[in-house]
Design a protein around this motif. Structure first.
Motif, PDB file in Angstrom:
ATOM      1  N   GLN A  67      53.994  34.339  72.690  1.00  0.00           N
ATOM      2  CA  GLN A  67      54.143  33.092  73.419  1.00  0.00           C
ATOM      3  C   GLN A  67      55.595  32.737  73.692  1.00  0.00           C
ATOM      4  O   GLN A  67      55.864  31.749  74.353  1.00  0.00           O
ATOM      5  N   SER A  68      56.526  33.510  73.205  1.00  0.00           N
ATOM      6  CA  SER A  68      57.934  33.174  73.390  1.00  0.00           C
ATOM      7  C   SER A  68      58.744  34.419  73.714  1.00  0.00           C
ATOM      8  O   SER A  68      58.268  35.545  73.565  1.00  0.00           O
ATOM      9  N   ARG A  69      59.980  34.195  74.144  1.00  0.00           N
ATOM     10  CA  ARG A  69      60.883  35.320  74.411  1.00  0.00           C
ATOM     11  C   ARG A  69      61.124  36.133  73.149  1.00  0.00           C
ATOM     12  O   ARG A  69      61.257  37.353  73.212  1.00  0.00           O
ATOM     13  N   GLU A  70      61.162  35.437  72.016  1.00  0.00           N
ATOM     14  CA  GLU A  70      61.373  36.135  70.755  1.00  0.00           C
ATOM     15  C   GLU A  70      60.206  37.074  70.443  1.00  0.00           C
ATOM     16  O   GLU A  70      60.395  38.188  69.959  1.00  0.00           O
ATOM     17  N   ASN A 109      46.682  38.356  81.043  1.00  0.00           N
ATOM     18  CA  ASN A 109      46.388  36.956  80.708  1.00  0.00           C
ATOM     19  C   ASN A 109      47.612  36.180  80.240  1.00  0.00           C
ATOM     20  O   ASN A 109      47.561  35.451  79.236  1.00  0.00           O
ATOM     21  N   LEU A 110      48.717  36.321  80.955  1.00  0.00           N
ATOM     22  CA  LEU A 110      49.926  35.580  80.610  1.00  0.00           C
ATOM     23  C   LEU A 110      49.850  34.176  81.215  1.00  0.00           C
ATOM     24  O   LEU A 110      50.579  33.819  82.145  1.00  0.00           O
ATOM     25  N   ILE A 111      48.947  33.392  80.671  1.00  0.00           N
ATOM     26  CA  ILE A 111      48.768  32.005  81.078  1.00  0.00           C
ATOM     27  C   ILE A 111      48.695  31.162  79.810  1.00  0.00           C
ATOM     28  O   ILE A 111      48.455  31.671  78.720  1.00  0.00           O
ATOM     29  N   ASP A 112      48.896  29.875  79.972  1.00  0.00           N
ATOM     30  CA  ASP A 112      48.861  28.969  78.834  1.00  0.00           C
ATOM     31  C   ASP A 112      47.445  28.447  78.652  1.00  0.00           C
ATOM     32  O   ASP A 112      46.990  27.588  79.401  1.00  0.00           O
ATOM     33  N   LYS A 113      46.749  29.003  77.698  1.00  0.00           N
ATOM     34  CA  LYS A 113      45.373  28.591  77.436  1.00  0.00           C
ATOM     35  C   LYS A 113      45.354  27.388  76.491  1.00  0.00           C
ATOM     36  O   LYS A 113      46.108  27.332  75.529  1.00  0.00           O
ATOM     37  N   ILE A 154      58.163  29.764  67.697  1.00  0.00           N
ATOM     38  CA  ILE A 154      57.653  28.541  68.302  1.00  0.00           C
ATOM     39  C   ILE A 154      56.273  28.794  68.897  1.00  0.00           C
ATOM     40  O   ILE A 154      56.042  29.802  69.549  1.00  0.00           O
ATOM     41  N   ARG A 155      55.355  27.880  68.658  1.00  0.00           N
ATOM     42  CA  ARG A 155      53.999  27.980  69.177  1.00  0.00           C
ATOM     43  C   ARG A 155      53.596  26.662  69.838  1.00  0.00           C
ATOM     44  O   ARG A 155      54.102  25.590  69.483  1.00  0.00           O
ATOM     45  N   ARG A 156      52.684  26.757  70.782  1.00  0.00           N
ATOM     46  CA  ARG A 156      52.144  25.546  71.386  1.00  0.00           C
ATOM     47  C   ARG A 156      50.724  25.332  70.891  1.00  0.00           C
ATOM     48  O   ARG A 156      49.923  26.263  70.891  1.00  0.00           O
ATOM     49  N   PHE A 157      50.419  24.125  70.482  1.00  0.00           N
ATOM     50  CA  PHE A 157      49.080  23.777  70.038  1.00  0.00           C
ATOM     51  C   PHE A 157      48.573  22.622  70.882  1.00  0.00           C
ATOM     52  O   PHE A 157      49.307  21.675  71.166  1.00  0.00           O
ATOM     53  N   THR A 158      47.322  22.726  71.318  1.00  0.00           N
ATOM     54  CA  THR A 158      46.712  21.661  72.102  1.00  0.00           C
ATOM     55  C   THR A 158      45.558  21.071  71.301  1.00  0.00           C
ATOM     56  O   THR A 158      44.665  21.791  70.875  1.00  0.00           O
ATOM     57  N   THR A 159      45.597  19.765  71.094  1.00  0.00           N
ATOM     58  CA  THR A 159      44.563  19.109  70.289  1.00  0.00           C
ATOM     59  C   THR A 159      43.260  19.010  71.065  1.00  0.00           C
ATOM     60  O   THR A 159      43.183  19.381  72.234  1.00  0.00           O
ATOM     61  N   GLU A 160      42.248  18.442  70.395  1.00  0.00           N
ATOM     62  CA  GLU A 160      40.943  18.296  71.047  1.00  0.00           C
ATOM     63  C   GLU A 160      40.986  17.320  72.211  1.00  0.00           C
ATOM     64  O   GLU A 160      40.088  17.271  73.051  1.00  0.00           O
ATOM     65  N   ARG A 220      53.667  31.410  77.957  1.00  0.00           N
ATOM     66  CA  ARG A 220      53.220  32.726  78.404  1.00  0.00           C
ATOM     67  C   ARG A 220      53.407  32.911  79.913  1.00  0.00           C
ATOM     68  O   ARG A 220      53.711  34.008  80.375  1.00  0.00           O
ATOM     69  N   GLU A 221      53.223  31.862  80.684  1.00  0.00           N
ATOM     70  CA  GLU A 221      53.417  31.981  82.130  1.00  0.00           C
ATOM     71  C   GLU A 221      54.874  32.308  82.458  1.00  0.00           C
ATOM     72  O   GLU A 221      55.157  33.027  83.409  1.00  0.00           O
ATOM     73  N   LYS A 222      55.786  31.774  81.672  1.00  0.00           N
ATOM     74  CA  LYS A 222      57.196  32.095  81.884  1.00  0.00           C
ATOM     75  C   LYS A 222      57.498  33.537  81.486  1.00  0.00           C
ATOM     76  O   LYS A 222      58.400  34.163  82.034  1.00  0.00           O
ATOM     77  N   LEU A 223      56.744  34.056  80.528  1.00  0.00           N
ATOM     78  CA  LEU A 223      56.901  35.468  80.164  1.00  0.00           C
ATOM     79  C   LEU A 223      56.465  36.363  81.317  1.00  0.00           C
ATOM     80  O   LEU A 223      57.043  37.428  81.545  1.00  0.00           O
TER      81      LEU A 223
END
Length: 480
Positions: free
Chosen positions: A19-22, A153-157, A172-178, A240-243
């Motif tokens: 999910q990141s450049r790293e 599938n380089l999209i932000d799910k 770094i990770r992105r989390f989306t709540t309910e 991921r879309e930026k990747l």
């Protein structure tokens, strides 16, 4: 490049999770030793930033032309060493994730032009057509768009899964709540860092969890960063879309290409496209051509034909004739190719009938897959000159013909012995290792090569230790 199943499984899993450049950098550095060996120097993040800069990209390739056998010249864009290494590692990664359509035989692991030609042996009709400016006809936008689709599938799910603090990984990770609230977090040396929470999503989420007795989050609040830290961490956040954009930028470059204008006329324009010469271009061409292969395979099935594609070289074959100009089959093929944003190179379109020489990607397919007679004749000629005169004389004749034939070679002159060995290996691949022609020519070559190696040894001994020492080696070999 071949890669074992264990590495392929790891790469595929890691690619799906990055999910990141790293994360992307880590994966490149996993792939690099598989190509260059364990002592390979790891890539740095600065290199990725450097080569994705559009102003730098245009200076990262060396342009030159090579002579085509059919006439004219083909422009090659060779990436500089730093970018080439990244592209080779990237190609290996993408190869582990992507599986080409079965009709694609070019740039596919385990397949060759022989596999491509075999599909068309013994047919009454062989119909060939080429795609115009194959690699440069693929714009960077198409590469970027494909990276967002299966299997990359380089999209932000978004996810509604619960936030498990114990299972967080570093980076770094992105989390989306309910409730579709976005929270960015990082684990650094075991410490939870909240990266971005402008709307107070994390605090609200934490309150809801506390009501559910989720004790694991009680200590997380104290790790909320200062404003200064937030600004620095946000800079590192890459979705991921930026990747997908980063990978497309690493794989394409700006150049002058031909495109049709609104009147259907070819005009020169500047575009970011796949360069012919980059290690990533062959793989991305197969990715882009997935739908083309699927639809042309469908056309072939409907008309009861065989179909294969080797890069820009498309071949249909059959026992019956459906190749009439302006016929249903030709119209359907043209419609599919145009619909996939490719153009047919009309000068390379040809219908080869039984009773005449039929070729597919340079190989004869009338009765079996074979090379042209000229190919074998040339090998015999070079072996004859080596046998009749000596190596140096044969090499001078070879170099004269080689430069005329190729039009372009690298700065160092080609090695006569190596080229001859390569041609024999190709002959073996096409005709088979038990073929009598191959066995006869290879036997002559091995005999000459053995004699030359002995001669080099004797001359080196003469130069280093004198003629008496050299004669001892000669007499010993003579009496063996």
């Amino acid at each position: 490049m071949k890669i074992d199943q264990e590495n392929k499984v790891y790469i595929k899993k890691a690619f799906g999770e990055m999910q990141s450049r790293e994360d992307f950098l880590d994966l490149l550095n996993y792939a690099k030793p598989l190509i260059y060996g364990e002592k390979a120097i790891p890539f740095k993040l600065q290199q990725l930033t450097y080569y994705t800069n559009p102003w730098r990209s245009k200076n990262s390739y060396k342009e030159f032309q090579i002579k085509k056998k059919s006439g004219g010249a083909r422009t090659i864009y060779a990436p500089e060493n730093g970018l080439k290494a990244i592209q080779k590692a990237l190609a290996l990664i993408l190869q582990s994730v992507f599986e080409p359509n079965k009709s694609a035989t070019g740039f596919v692991e385990g397949k060759s032009i022989v596999d491509n030609a075999k599909e068309h042996i013994g047919q009454n009709y062989v119909y060939n057509l080429d795609l115009k400016d194959f690699f440069p006809s693929i714009d960077q936008a198409r590469v970027w768009a494909c990276l967002k689709l299966n299997p990359f599938n380089l999209i932000d799910k978004k996810t509604s899964k619960e936030f498990d603090f114990k299972k967080l990984e570093t980076g770094i990770r992105r989390f989306t709540t309910e409730f579709d609230e976005e929270i960015f977090y990082q684990l650094k040396k075991g410490t939870f860092l909240l990266v971005n929470d402008k709307k107070g999503n994390y605090k609200a989420y934490q309150k809801r969890l506390k009501k559910l007795d989720k004790d694991v989050f009680k200590d997380a609040a104290k790790y909320i960063t200062t404003d200064a830290n937030l600004k620095e961490l946000v800079k590192l956040t890459v979705h991921r879309e930026k990747l997908a954009n980063m990978i497309a930028s690493l794989s394409c470059t700006k150049m002058q290409v031909e495109r049709k204008d609104e009147n259907g006329s070819w005009v020169k324009v500047t575009r970011n496209v796949l360069p012919q010469g980059a290690p990533t271009s062959p793989l991305f061409s197969n990715v882009i051509c997935q739908k083309l292969d699927k639809r042309l395979s469908g056309v072939a099935k409907r008309f009861h034909l065989n179909y294969t594609r080797y890069a820009d070289d498309i071949t249909f074959s059959s026992m019956h004739n459906v190749y009439q100009e302006n016929g249903d089959f030709i119209k359907e093929v043209q419609k599919v190719i145009k619909g996939q944003n490719f153009d047919i190179k009309e000068s390379k379109t040809r219908l080869q009938k039984t009773g005449f020489r039929q070729e597919v990607t340079g190989l004869i397919v009338n009765d079996k897959v074979n090379v042209r007679k000229r190919y074998v004749k040339q090998i015999r000629m070079w072996l004859y000159y080596w046998e009749k005169y000596d190596y140096n004389k044969a090499e001078s004749i070879f170099l004269r013909d080689y430069f005329i034939d190729k039009g372009h070679v690298k700065n160092t002159k080609p090695n006569f012995q190596n080229v001859l060995s390569g041609k024999l290996e190709y002959l073996k691949m096409v005709k088979g290792f038990e073929d009598t022609t191959y066995l006869s020519l290879n036997k002559r070559f091995e005999k000459l090569r053995g004699y030359r190696n002995l001669l080099d040894t004797i001359l080196d001994e003469w130069e280093n230790n004198g003629i008496d020492s050299a004669m001892k080696i000669y007499k010993f070999k003579e009496n063996e």
